[in-house]
Design a protein around this motif. Sequence first.
Motif, short mmCIF file in Angstrom:
data_model
loop_
_atom_site.label_atom_id
_atom_site.label_comp_id
_atom_site.label_asym_id
_atom_site.label_seq_id
_atom_site.Cartn_x
_atom_site.Cartn_y
_atom_site.Cartn_z
N ASP A 228 0.84 -1.19 0.00
CA ASP A 228 0.00 0.00 0.00
C ASP A 228 0.89 1.25 0.00
O ASP A 228 1.64 1.48 0.94
N PRO A 229 0.79 2.09 -1.04
CA PRO A 229 1.60 3.32 -1.08
C PRO A 229 1.01 4.45 -0.25
O PRO A 229 1.46 5.59 -0.36
N GLY A 230 -0.01 4.15 0.55
CA GLY A 230 -0.57 5.17 1.44
C GLY A 230 -1.99 5.55 1.13
O GLY A 230 -2.46 6.62 1.54
N PHE A 231 -2.75 4.66 0.45
CA PHE A 231 -4.13 4.94 0.07
C PHE A 231 -5.13 4.06 0.79
O PHE A 231 -6.28 3.95 0.37
N ASP A 232 -4.71 3.42 1.89
CA ASP A 232 -5.59 2.53 2.66
C ASP A 232 -6.20 1.47 1.74
O ASP A 232 -7.41 1.28 1.67
#
Length: 286
Positions: A228-232
């Motif tokens: 996950d690159p930080g988008f939940d």
Amino acid sequence: MPFGELQLRLGWDTAMSTWLAAGICGKTRIAELGGVPYLLPLVNKKKVYDLNKIAKEIKLPGAFILGAGAGPFHTLGFNSEFMPVIQTESEHKAPVNGSYFARVNPADGGCQLEKYSSKYRGFGCALLANLFASEGQPGKVIEVKAKRRTGELNFVTCMRQTIENHYGDKPVGMGGTFLVQKGKVKTHIMPAEFSSCPLNCDEDVNKWLHFYEMTAPLVCLPVFVSRDPGFDLRLEHTHLFSHHGEGGHYHYDTTPDSVEYLGYFLPAEFLYRIDQPKETHSFGRD
């Protein structure tokens, strides 16, 4: 690699030839709609989506869409597991809905699998969905064959973790289809009625769900992302259907010595995160 035999090679996409599109190639995208926080602890019934509109939002009108999501309760009148197989509308083609949904049979508590278009119209889903979209063209794909599971991880998790180990911090997303050719798998189906009591942990969720063991052949529609690159993101999500009345959410095979898989996959060129929940949690994502 926790599978006894595993082969990855470029091959020609033949598994989709009897579906709505000629293949899964061309301008590939992954889209995650909504999320588990719109279902748990309590349902948010305002969260409904039109996949024709989603195709335009991901800049691919006329997209061929596969994946896993929650059924359009606003159309069906009940909650269900949804297996989207949709050719969305374009300037030159009318949309076609070849999707399936699985519900808990109110008569006996078993699985009730139906083709969506046999009774219903529309191109909706609700609450959450993980989608793989493409132009539906033929072309070269990644073919994966596996049998005799020797570890604890399921088929999809093995592929996802292998990709993560290779690419590290660079997120790679993939989708497509695979067949459980032999063996049985553990699945679940959500109840037709949403829970009126808050479900606040995995234990609560597992008590609410209905679990089944389903038998091959099973057609599975996976979407997975290495990290996950930080988008939940929900890192992996797979639903399945069959032509013998079984379908639902895939967990893992229950016959490791005899199971056989055959899959066709492609990496996605782009990731779209649509209607990401502002308040989130980590349970209910198995």
